[in-house]
Write a protein that holds these residues in place. Structure first.
Motif, short mmCIF file in Angstrom:
data_model
loop_
_atom_site.label_atom_id
_atom_site.label_comp_id
_atom_site.label_asym_id
_atom_site.label_seq_id
_atom_site.Cartn_x
_atom_site.Cartn_y
_atom_site.Cartn_z
N LYS A 128 0.85 -1.19 0.00
CA LYS A 128 0.00 0.00 0.00
C LYS A 128 0.88 1.23 0.00
O LYS A 128 1.66 1.45 0.93
CB LYS A 128 -0.91 -0.01 1.23
N LEU A 129 0.77 2.03 -1.05
CA LEU A 129 1.65 3.19 -1.22
C LEU A 129 1.16 4.36 -0.39
O LEU A 129 -0.02 4.68 -0.37
CB LEU A 129 1.72 3.60 -2.69
N GLU A 130 2.09 5.01 0.29
CA GLU A 130 1.81 6.23 1.05
C GLU A 130 2.51 7.39 0.35
O GLU A 130 3.51 7.23 -0.32
CB GLU A 130 2.32 6.09 2.49
N GLY A 131 1.98 8.59 0.54
CA GLY A 131 2.62 9.76 -0.05
C GLY A 131 2.18 10.00 -1.48
O GLY A 131 1.24 9.38 -1.99
N THR A 132 2.89 10.90 -2.16
CA THR A 132 2.50 11.34 -3.50
C THR A 132 3.56 11.06 -4.56
O THR A 132 3.41 11.49 -5.71
CB THR A 132 2.20 12.86 -3.49
N SER A 133 4.63 10.37 -4.22
CA SER A 133 5.72 10.17 -5.19
C SER A 133 5.33 9.26 -6.35
O SER A 133 6.01 9.23 -7.37
CB SER A 133 6.95 9.60 -4.47
N ALA A 134 4.23 8.51 -6.21
CA ALA A 134 3.80 7.59 -7.28
C ALA A 134 2.79 8.24 -8.22
O ALA A 134 2.34 7.58 -9.18
CB ALA A 134 3.20 6.33 -6.67
N ASP A 135 2.43 9.50 -8.01
CA ASP A 135 1.42 10.17 -8.85
C ASP A 135 1.78 10.13 -10.33
O ASP A 135 0.95 9.80 -11.18
CB ASP A 135 1.26 11.64 -8.41
N LEU A 136 3.01 10.50 -10.64
CA LEU A 136 3.44 10.57 -12.04
C LEU A 136 3.35 9.19 -12.70
O LEU A 136 2.88 9.07 -13.84
CB LEU A 136 4.86 11.12 -12.13
N GLY A 137 3.77 8.16 -11.99
CA GLY A 137 3.71 6.81 -12.54
C GLY A 137 2.28 6.36 -12.80
O GLY A 137 1.99 5.72 -13.82
N ILE A 138 1.36 6.71 -11.89
CA ILE A 138 -0.05 6.34 -12.08
C ILE A 138 -0.61 7.01 -13.33
O ILE A 138 -1.29 6.38 -14.14
CB ILE A 138 -0.87 6.72 -10.83
N ALA A 139 -0.31 8.30 -13.49
CA ALA A 139 -0.80 9.04 -14.66
C ALA A 139 -0.24 8.46 -15.95
O ALA A 139 -0.97 8.30 -16.95
CB ALA A 139 -0.42 10.52 -14.53
N MET A 140 1.04 8.12 -15.95
CA MET A 140 1.66 7.57 -17.16
C MET A 140 1.11 6.18 -17.47
O MET A 140 0.94 5.82 -18.65
CB MET A 140 3.17 7.53 -16.99
N ALA A 141 0.83 5.38 -16.45
CA ALA A 141 0.28 4.04 -16.67
C ALA A 141 -1.13 4.12 -17.25
O ALA A 141 -1.48 3.35 -18.17
CB ALA A 141 0.27 3.26 -15.36
N ARG A 178 -3.99 4.82 -24.64
CA ARG A 178 -3.44 4.99 -25.98
C ARG A 178 -2.84 3.72 -26.56
O ARG A 178 -2.47 3.68 -27.74
CB ARG A 178 -2.36 6.08 -25.96
N GLY A 179 -2.73 2.67 -25.76
CA GLY A 179 -2.14 1.43 -26.26
C GLY A 179 -0.66 1.53 -26.50
O GLY A 179 -0.13 0.85 -27.39
N ILE A 180 0.03 2.36 -25.72
CA ILE A 180 1.47 2.56 -25.87
C ILE A 180 2.22 1.65 -24.90
O ILE A 180 1.91 1.64 -23.70
CB ILE A 180 1.85 4.03 -25.61
#
Length: 454
Positions: free
Chosen positions: A361-374, A380-382
């Motif tokens: 379970k992730l805490e904090g906000t450091s994974a935001d960018l990864g979630i958006a990119m995923a 887009r099927g990239i």
């Protein structure tokens, strides 16, 4: 002679009332008031206070020093406890049934019995034969490890006084009862008085005591909330029963930090410590897949790299679903809104599923960018070369990639694990020195998405 009377006690907050309420006036919880008997025919004496009281003295004259700790021989447990088991401390460990609580404390009990002396394991749920069978499987059969199946707190106290053990385990606290109290085991009165007795024993005799506690269907600690206030340390053992990984967290710790975690793997021979969690969490990583990317997070002083997977599908009926496992759902909704408004990604009629591989379970906000990119990759099927790329950063409501803490630790962890590219906030990159990895600084969410498009 006095008569037995009844009163109603909230099992959540301990509020007492002579009559029943559907909603507790103290904590506003429904259907938590339970009837308990008050026997006035006996003279009931409460547990005496801790021995060795001193007179008030100026705070500047109080002597301080490091706490004396026992080495449990389990480094992941020592890490979460703050360096070891403090003498005279009262530690509460909770978790879902079958998660491995009894396995963990039995391994610790065997190690302490082998190194320091007599250890007493008191079980209210299992027989001596069952405990021995588990100890044989875990290879923790020690001469100084004593076991007993007992729930009467008065008898347990006598056992401790006669044996003088260096460590005591109670499994579990909800099974204890005191004869002078009429109510059933597990009630507020029984739990409070039993734990008060154990606290007096531990503090006066300088014996560390481990208490195992049940959890509710919602995953919260069962019993009165006062239980968490009475103990020194509250540990929570979590993980999916269908998976082998377990996470140990400290929710309260008077002798250390609450930000550290311990990582274990459940096996036939017991719990195995994971010294390199990033390698374990990335063990099943697909080098190139849609909607999959590696993100960085810090738990205490430990940097972790984990895989995040996203799946976006068209909504067939009703409202679109937003499902997150290991990620805060509110945080996920925020990121989805930014992708729609700032990037123009059509997500209003899409079901979105996000999962953190490994059960963390992730805490904090450091994974935001990864979630958006995923999510963008799945729509887009990239295919993202997730075996080569790590994304770290916080996404703001304006679409900006904001800096995160401990960035140097995370970048070095990515470099150690062999990742070629590390996408981080531009303001974090300006502060990095001596990093050999190919660090890419981005200012906005569009800049990060352009990297996987090209």
């Amino acid at each position: 002679m006095g008569k037995s009377k009844t009163k109603y006690i909230c099992q959540q907050c301990g509020y007492e009332s002579p009559k029943w309420f559907g909603m507790c006036p103290g904590c506003s919880q429904w259907n938590t008031m339970e009837e308990e008997f008050v026997d006035n025919s006996k003279s009931f004496k409460r547990s005496p206070t801790v021995k060795g009281g001193t007179a008030p003295q100026p705070i500047k004259e109080v002597k301080t020093g490091d706490y004396i700790r026992y080495d449990t021989q389990i480094q992941e447990l020592n890490r979460v406890l703050g360096g070891g088991l403090v003498k005279g401390s009262l530690t509460l460990i909770s978790g879902e049934p079958g998660i491995g609580k009894s396995t963990l404390i039995l391994q610790a009990a065997g190690a302490i019995a082998n190194k320091y002396g007599k250890t007493l394991y008191v079980s209210g749920e299992e027989s001596e034969e069952q405990i021995k069978m588990r100890a044989e499987r875990l290879k923790t059969l020690e001469e100084n490890l004593y076991i007993v199946s007992e729930t009467n707190i008065n008898r347990i106290e006598k056992f401790i006084e006669n044996m003088e053990p260096v460590f005591v385990i109670i499994d579990s606290v909800q099974t204890l009862y005191k004869e002078e109290i009429v109510s059933a085991p597990g009630s507020v009165s029984q739990v409070k008085e039993s734990v008060n007795n154990l606290m007096r024993i531990g503090k006066s005799s300088n014996i560390p005591i481990f208490l195992v506690a049940h959890v509710t269907k919602q995953g919260e600690l069962a019993g009165p909330r006062v239980l968490e206030h009475m103990v020194d340390t509250v540990l929570h053992f979590e993980g999916e029963r269908t998976q082998e990984f377990r996470i140990l967290r400290a929710l309260k710790n008077r002798f250390g930090t609450t930000s550290e975690i311990g990582v274990f793997e459940m096996s036939m021979d017991g719990l195995i410590e994971i010294t390199n969690p990033s390698g374990i969490f990335l063990e099943t990583l697909n080098p190139e897949a849609e909607g999959s990317i590696v993100v960085g997070t810090v738990e205490g002083t430990r940097p972790l790299l984990v895989e995040i997977q996203a799946l976006v599908t068209s909504t067939t009926s009703g409202f679109p679903r937003r499902t997150a496992v290991g990620v805060d759902t509110n945080r996920l909704n925020l990121i989805i809104a930014v992708l729609e408004k700032k990037v123009g990604l059509p997500l209003s009629f899409q079901d979105i599923y996000v999962n953190v591989v490994g059960g963390l379970k992730l805490e904090g906000t450091s994974a935001d960018l990864g979630i958006a990119m995923a999510i963008y990759s799945s729509v887009r099927g990239i295919k993202i070369p997730s075996g080569q790329m790590v994304a770290i950063g916080e996404v703001s409501l304006t679409g900006e990639i904001r800096p995160v803490t401990h960035i140097e630790k995370l970048v070095k962890e990515a470099e150690k694990m062999g990742f070629k590219n590390c996408i981080i906030p531009n303001r974090n990159k300006a502060k990095l020195d001596g990093i050999n990895s190919n660090v890419i600084g981005v200012t906005g969410l569009k800049d990060a998405l352009d990297i996987i498009i090209s």
